[in-house]
Enzyme design. Structure first.
Site, PDB file in Angstrom:
ATOM      1  N   ASN A 108     -11.361  50.512 -11.068  1.00  0.00           N
ATOM      2  CA  ASN A 108     -10.139  51.053 -11.658  1.00  0.00           C
ATOM      3  C   ASN A 108      -9.922  52.543 -11.378  1.00  0.00           C
ATOM      4  O   ASN A 108      -9.016  53.154 -11.929  1.00  0.00           O
ATOM      5  CB  ASN A 108     -10.139  50.810 -13.168  1.00  0.00           C
ATOM      6  CG  ASN A 108     -10.469  49.366 -13.502  1.00  0.00           C
ATOM      7  OD1 ASN A 108     -11.528  49.089 -14.041  1.00  0.00           O
ATOM      8  ND2 ASN A 108      -9.594  48.449 -13.120  1.00  0.00           N
ATOM      9  N   VAL A 115      -6.599  57.131 -11.603  1.00  0.00           N
ATOM     10  CA  VAL A 115      -7.137  56.241 -12.625  1.00  0.00           C
ATOM     11  C   VAL A 115      -6.117  55.159 -12.948  1.00  0.00           C
ATOM     12  O   VAL A 115      -4.944  55.452 -13.192  1.00  0.00           O
ATOM     13  CB  VAL A 115      -7.457  57.031 -13.919  1.00  0.00           C
ATOM     14  CG1 VAL A 115      -8.014  56.117 -14.990  1.00  0.00           C
ATOM     15  CG2 VAL A 115      -8.425  58.171 -13.623  1.00  0.00           C
ATOM     16  N   CYS A 116      -6.571  53.909 -12.960  1.00  0.00           N
ATOM     17  CA  CYS A 116      -5.715  52.790 -13.334  1.00  0.00           C
ATOM     18  C   CYS A 116      -6.033  52.411 -14.777  1.00  0.00           C
ATOM     19  O   CYS A 116      -7.007  51.716 -15.049  1.00  0.00           O
ATOM     20  CB  CYS A 116      -5.961  51.609 -12.404  1.00  0.00           C
ATOM     21  SG  CYS A 116      -4.883  50.215 -12.773  1.00  0.00           S
ATOM     22  N   LEU A 117      -5.240  52.945 -15.680  1.00  0.00           N
ATOM     23  CA  LEU A 117      -5.383  52.639 -17.107  1.00  0.00           C
ATOM     24  C   LEU A 117      -3.972  52.420 -17.632  1.00  0.00           C
ATOM     25  O   LEU A 117      -3.128  53.319 -17.543  1.00  0.00           O
ATOM     26  CB  LEU A 117      -6.076  53.814 -17.822  1.00  0.00           C
ATOM     27  CG  LEU A 117      -6.394  53.638 -19.301  1.00  0.00           C
ATOM     28  CD1 LEU A 117      -7.368  52.475 -19.524  1.00  0.00           C
ATOM     29  CD2 LEU A 117      -6.969  54.926 -19.874  1.00  0.00           C
ATOM     30  N   ARG A 121       0.269  54.580 -17.852  1.00  0.00           N
ATOM     31  CA  ARG A 121       1.434  54.198 -17.050  1.00  0.00           C
ATOM     32  C   ARG A 121       2.437  53.430 -17.914  1.00  0.00           C
ATOM     33  O   ARG A 121       3.019  53.996 -18.829  1.00  0.00           O
ATOM     34  CB  ARG A 121       0.976  53.344 -15.872  1.00  0.00           C
ATOM     35  CG  ARG A 121       0.033  54.053 -14.904  1.00  0.00           C
ATOM     36  CD  ARG A 121      -0.318  53.145 -13.743  1.00  0.00           C
ATOM     37  NE  ARG A 121      -0.246  51.741 -14.121  1.00  0.00           N
ATOM     38  CZ  ARG A 121      -1.214  50.861 -13.956  1.00  0.00           C
ATOM     39  NH1 ARG A 121      -2.328  51.204 -13.384  1.00  0.00           N
ATOM     40  NH2 ARG A 121      -1.074  49.603 -14.343  1.00  0.00           N
TER      41      ARG A 121
END
Length: 187
Positions: A108, A115-117, A121
């Site tokens: 992630n 950062v993929c959280l 988003r």
């Protein structure tokens, strides 16, 4: 009515002038709504013991800070991961910009530190706060998610071969290559 409004503005102007003079002639910077809200968030922080917050530009710049996360369980146990936070003046109506400054092998977090959280988003809401984000980041290390990846290779290895994933994480954290990418020591 307008005369009363003008007098009110003059009173406010005079109060600001007096405050500046009391402050050695230094203009008093008015805080944005985002700064006020961030100040409240920081004063109410309840961080896990494994997380610390620092202000590299000094306590006068609350809108830019770093959070260090040291997971106490899971694949990333013992590593230290540094995140930079840039908070907009319109916070909380816009999520802070968060980057991982530690190069990490993680499904992630990509190699550039993005950062993929979800709460940074599409799921961001003004009722969320800095505490929520830090717990979300901490959770990425205790429960990495291969279903919403930024690093597709790491996600595929986690999904298909968790033992190999664990080995890759250890190699990356102790300083070494995983595939073509070199990871500096973070343990």
């Amino acid at each position: 009515m307008t005369g009363a409004m003008i007098r009110l503005f003059k009173v406010k102007e005079k109060q600001r002038e007096l405050a500046e003079n009391a402050n050695g002639g230094v203009p008093i910077k008015k805080q944005s709504a985002g700064e006020l809200r961030l100040h409240k968030d920081i004063s109410e922080l309840n961080l896990p013991k494994s997380c610390t917050m620092t202000f590299p530009n000094g306590k006068d710049d609350l809108m830019s800070f770093e959070v260090s996360i040291r997971p106490d369980e899971g694949y990333y146990l013992g590593g230290t991961f540094l995140f930079s936070f840039q908070v907009s003046p319109i916070y909380p109506h816009e999520a802070p910009k968060v980057k991982c400054k530690t190069k990490v092998y993680h499904p992630n977090i990509d190699l550039e530190g993005n950062v993929c959280l979800n709460i940074l988003r599409e799921d961001w809401k003004p009722v969320l706060n800095i505490n929520t984000i830090i717990y979300g980041l901490y959770h990425l290390f205790t429960e990495p998610n291969y279903e919403d990846p930024l690093n597709h290779d790491a996600a595929a290895v986690l999904r298909d071969n968790p033992k190999m994933f664990e080995s890759n994480v250890r190699r990356a954290m102790t300083g070494g290559y995983v595939g073509q990418s070199f990871f500096p020591r973070c343990i």
